[in-house]
Design a protein around this motif. Structure first.
Motif, PDB file in Angstrom:
ATOM      1  N   TYR B 178       0.841  -1.195   0.000  1.00 27.03           N
ATOM      2  CA  TYR B 178       0.000   0.000   0.000  1.00 27.03           C
ATOM      3  C   TYR B 178       0.884   1.256   0.000  1.00 27.03           C
ATOM      4  N   ARG B 182       0.515   3.946  -2.955  1.00 24.25           N
ATOM      5  CA  ARG B 182      -0.146   5.206  -2.639  1.00 24.25           C
ATOM      6  C   ARG B 182       0.816   6.317  -2.246  1.00 24.25           C
TER       7      ARG B 182
ATOM      8  N   LYS C 106      -7.892   4.572   5.438  1.00 22.17           N
ATOM      9  CA  LYS C 106      -8.037   3.862   4.169  1.00 22.17           C
ATOM     10  C   LYS C 106      -7.147   2.630   4.162  1.00 22.17           C
ATOM     11  N   ALA C 107      -5.922   2.790   4.681  1.00 20.24           N
ATOM     12  CA  ALA C 107      -5.000   1.661   4.704  1.00 20.24           C
ATOM     13  C   ALA C 107      -5.571   0.530   5.558  1.00 20.24           C
ATOM     14  N   ARG C 108      -6.384   0.891   6.557  1.00 20.26           N
ATOM     15  CA  ARG C 108      -6.977  -0.147   7.413  1.00 20.26           C
ATOM     16  C   ARG C 108      -8.338  -0.579   6.917  1.00 20.26           C
ATOM     17  N   LYS C 109      -8.712  -0.079   5.728  1.00 25.19           N
ATOM     18  CA  LYS C 109      -9.984  -0.468   5.103  1.00 25.19           C
ATOM     19  C   LYS C 109     -11.180  -0.165   5.996  1.00 25.19           C
ATOM     20  N   ALA C 111     -14.683   1.698   6.740  1.00 26.92           N
ATOM     21  CA  ALA C 111     -15.774   2.027   5.816  1.00 26.92           C
ATOM     22  C   ALA C 111     -15.775   3.523   5.492  1.00 26.92           C
ATOM     23  N   ARG C 112     -16.215   3.837   4.246  1.00 23.97           N
ATOM     24  CA  ARG C 112     -16.157   5.201   3.740  1.00 23.97           C
ATOM     25  C   ARG C 112     -16.806   6.241   4.649  1.00 23.97           C
TER      26      ARG C 112
END
Lengths: 261, 265, 356
Positions: B178, B182, C106-109, C111-112
């Protein structure tokens, strides 16, 4: 890694192998002795080396002077000139020879002007198909390669140093010799050895000159392989050429690393 | 400022112009001028015409232009991918291995391109890989030649990249992949495009290895220019050369536009 | 995210060496959950190395690092669940402020929708809500620092590592950010903070406890008050606030400095031994009083609200910070100094002194 080995190292190894395999079969040093004995090879070797050395020297002097003016006596448009030099680097070398053909060729600009003015049959500029033509083209084409690292080195030079020196009463030639030149030495060494290697390997300029009298190692490789289909011979010349230029390139890397470039 | 007096400054500039103009500006102007002329046996070219351009943008020449563009694009993309990958891989290696890998990748810089051509010719004219006579042999040789440049500029940029970015990203929970995708690649983008431009220009103008390799149906522009001048058609050659320069410049310009956008975002 | 650990940091005999050069020597230190621990020391003391061992950027040669009750010694940085802010901020220049703050989420996914609220929350908390659409290079140093803190807080770490976070700011901004950090810690009392600094003011202001480090070793650890009032050794005394360190000989019920007899608590010191007497300059007064010292003025500096006197007493220079004097003594003038017995601390004789 494997890809590079496949498409680069493996072919090189084959070249070395083939250089030991004469057409008659078997493995021997015969191609080497044959090639070394031929006067064409020795002449080409000599031409290559002296052309490269002379062109490098010319590029260093010319590049230093030009870079000096751009960096320290700037004029309107100096930036455009240095950008132009970057562009120059991206053009192929044979364009220079092509241009020189128009300028100094037998029926070119310079000779044309001369014959128009004096009414003579022939112009005085007949050097293009001699090594001097190649030399001129190489100096022209490779000088930017010296100027680029020099300009980079000059831009790192603290203008305070120059101001301090001139406030202490040093005049321009003295400043150049005592302050700018030592600062520029690493860049000169690096640029110079790069140009030396590139000149040793230059092909397009020599080919375009069309001079039968000027044969360098790269054109000899081409000639032997394509025109005479003498692959072992071509491979021998190639090996010699590689050894010389890789050796010099190694030197260049050492020099430029020591210079911290 | 090194030279203070007005007169001396003008003198220095005059010397500069005397050296600079005939050596660097004149050749390009001459090629440009000749491309519009039919005769040049005096100071100025004569018989102005655009006929050479009609020839230079049609048929054989047009095909050569496409050939060159395709070759250069493919070779630069291949070189960029390999060079970047190698530079990234090298950064993760131990010191000694890294040096060996670096040395391997710069070697093509030092080996004469004619020899690279010869080597490729020898290697791919025999089993197990019979590529002689195909366009791939040209593309492979070009890729090998320019990979060294791509690798050099990418690894230089990588060395300048502040490790703090990578570490900040890792501390925030980003996996190495990642981080690469990114953070590192976006930060390297300006250098990557610069490297791509350089590779493209080099490949466009590459003559020496190509001369050893090109098959009849894959003739890049430089070979065409050589063929033209060799049979005495200097003016046509000039026109093709101008086409070559223009194409190279346009691509470089486009690349530098991308780069400016990337670095000022 | 991994199951929420209890917080807190524990160094268990952590040693770090580069090329055989020991830069952190067998560090044993526990930071309690929710505590602010300052690692204070000069450059090269090993304090940053200790922080980087917690972050996972250096691998200890021996010893273990615990986050809560998790042994993280072998874990890569991205699996440690920490927040980190470094001196040069390291904001990603190609991303907007909001994307920088969202990066860890985001890196940890995450939720949006959750990302959006948490980014807004973190920016609000650091007062950067209005700058979400900017790029880092459009911000001042102080603003960039706030974004860096917001980015670290957005992932809701149990442990926050701050590596010299204020040293790139100018003096005025620094005191403002110091107050800001104190406020953030009041708002997030559960976050354990490890704060590396070479500035004693930052450490004294912010920390619950201070660990003083020098030459790869932990020299002292305690609350700011303990370290300031009763330093354990000469290095700590001089590094945490300025100090007069005078070589003395222990007598009965006091010590002697040259001819002068000084009254001080000598508990634990053997009679006749040499020791170091530590007195803070601002506790030294001008004029007659208990523990009288006489000498001549070697130098005098006017510092606005105070005068600092350098007085040569029996071959030693004694510093005294006194309230601005109407008629300050001049160079070479004989003066008398004094200090209260309870303001002086007797330390074991030590050779090492820290630079101020």
């Amino acid at each position: 890694m494997a890809v590079l080995a496949l498409v680069f190292l493996y072919p090189l190894a084959l070249v070395v192998r083939q250089s030991f395999q004469p057409d008659t079969g078997g493995t021997s040093l015969e191609p080497y002795t044959d090639v070394f004995a031929s006067s064409a090879f020795r002449e080409a070797l000599w031409t290559t080396v002296w052309l490269a050395v002379a062109a490098t020297a010319g590029c260093l002097v010319l590049g230093f002077v030009l870079a000096l003016v751009i960096a320290f006596v700037p004029f309107p448009g100096a930036r455009a000139v240095s950008r132009f030099i970057d562009v120059f680097l991206s053009f192929p070398s044979f364009l220079i020879t092509l241009a020189l053909l128009f300028i100094y060729g037998t029926v070119g600009m310079a000779n044309g002007a001369w014959t128009d003015l004096t009414g003579a049959d022939q112009g005085p500029f007949q050097f293009l198909t001699t090594p001097w033509g190649v030399l001129l083209a190489e100096i022209t084409y490779f000088t930017p390669f010296v100027m680029r690292p020099l300009l980079a080195a000059f831009s790192q030079l603290d203008p305070g140093q120059l101001e301090a020196a001139s406030s202490l009463g040093a005049r321009a030639p003295r400043i150049v010799r005592r302050i700018i030149l030592p600062e520029a030495l690493p860049a000169l060494a690096a640029g110079g050895s790069l140009v030396l290697v590139l000149c040793l390997n230059e092909f397009g300029i020599v080919l375009f000159t069309g001079a039968k009298g000027v044969t360098t190692l790269p054109t000899l490789v081409y000639g032997k392989a394509i025109l005479e289909s003498d692959y072992p011979g071509a491979c021998v010349v190639a090996v010699v050429n590689v050894l010389i230029s890789v050796g010099l390139y190694g030197l260049y890397r050492v020099v430029s690393r020591r210079a911290g470039a | 400022m090194l030279v203070h007096s007005r007169g001396a400054r003008w003198a220095v500039w005059a010397v500069f112009l005397v050296l600079f103009l005939p050596l660097f500006a004149l050749p390009l102007l001459v090629v440009l001028g000749a491309s519009f002329a039919t005769h040049w046996s005096s100071v100025l070219p004569s018989g102005l015409t655009t006929a050479h351009y009609e020839a230079a943008t049609r048929g054989e020449a047009l095909q050569a232009l496409t050939t060159s563009l395709v070759t250069a694009t493919t070779a630069s993309l291949l070189a960029l991918a390999t060079g970047t990958w190698a530079a990234l891989a090298a950064a993760a290696l131990k010191r000694r291995h890294r040096k060996a890998l670096d040395a391997l990748f710069v070697l093509p810089l030092a080996v004469p391109s004619v020899v690279v051509g010869l080597a490729t010719l020898v290697a791919f004219s025999q089993p197990p890989m019979l590529l002689n006579g195909t366009r791939w042999i040209v593309i492979i040789a070009h890729s090998v030649l320019v990979t060294a440049f791509a690798h050099q500029s990418v690894s230089a940029a990588l060395a300048r990249l502040d490790p703090a970015y990578e570490q900040a990203a890792a501390s925030l929970g980003a996996t190495p992949a990642y981080v690469l995708w990114r953070v590192k690649l976006p930060l390297l983008l300006p250098s990557l495009t610069a490297a791509a431009g350089l590779c493209f220009a080099l490949s466009m103008g590459e003559l020496s290895a190509t001369m050893m390799l090109y098959p009849p149906d894959w003739t890049p522009l430089p070979v065409l220019i050589y063929a033209a001048t060799d049979r005495g058609a200097l003016f046509t050659g000039s026109a093709v050369a101008v086409v070559l320069m223009t194409a190279t410049l346009l691509v470089l310009l486009a690349v530098s536009r991308i780069r400016t956008r990337a670095s000022y975002r | 995210m991994a199951p929420r650990p209890a917080g807190g940091i524990r160094f268990d005999h952590v040693t770090v060496a580069y090329d055989g050069n020991v830069v952190l020597d067998a560090l044993d230190l526990t930071v309690e959950p929710g505590e602010v621990m300052a690692l204070l020391g000069p450059s090269g003391s090993g304090k940053t190395t200790a922080l980087r061992a917690v972050a996972g950027f250096v691998r200890p040669a021996s010893g273990r690092v615990f986050l809560g009750d998790r042994d993280v010694t072998a874990l890569p940085p991205h699996r440690r669940g920490i927040g980190m802010v470094v001196q040069q901020y390291a904001l990603f220049p190609h991303m907007r402020v909001a994307d920088n703050v969202a990066f860890g989420l985001k890196a940890r996914k995450v939720a949006r929708a959750e990302i959006r609220t948490r980014v807004a929350e973190a920016l609000e908390m650091t007062g950067m809500g209005a700058y979400a659409r900017r790029h880092p290079r459009e911000l001042s140093g102080g603003q960039q620092q706030r974004v860096a803190i917001a980015r670290a807080l957005a992932v809701r770490p149990d442990v926050l590592l701050l590596d010299e976070p204020l040293s790139a700011l100018d003096a005025q901004l620094r005191s403002g950010m110091l107050a800001e950090l104190a406020r953030l810690h009041r708002e997030l009392p559960d976050v354990t903070i490890l704060y590396v600094t070479h500035d004693q003011v930052e450490a004294l202001t912010l920390a619950d406890r201070i660990a003083v480090m020098d030459q790869a070793r932990l020299r002292a650890c305690g609350t700011p008050r303990e370290l300031y009032r009763a330093p354990a050794d000469a290095f700590t005394a001089s590094f945490v606030g300025g100090a007069n360190l005078l070589p003395v000989t222990v007598g009965s019920g006091g010590v002697s400095l040259g001819d002068a007899e000084i009254e001080v608590d000598t508990t634990g010191a053997a009679r006749g031994a040499s020791a170091t007497l530590c007195v803070r300059p601002h506790l030294v007064g001008l004029g007659d009083g208990p523990n009288r010292l006489t000498g001549t003025v070697g130098e005098i500096q006017w510092r606005g609200a105070t005068h600092r006197l350098y007085v040569d007493v029996a071959g030693h220079r004694v510093m005294a910070d006194v309230r601005e004097l109407k008629a300050p003594p001049v160079h070479g003038e004989p003066v008398t100094l004094h200090f209260a017995p309870e303001d002086a601390v007797l330390l074991p004789a030590g050779v090492s002194t820290g630079e101020e």
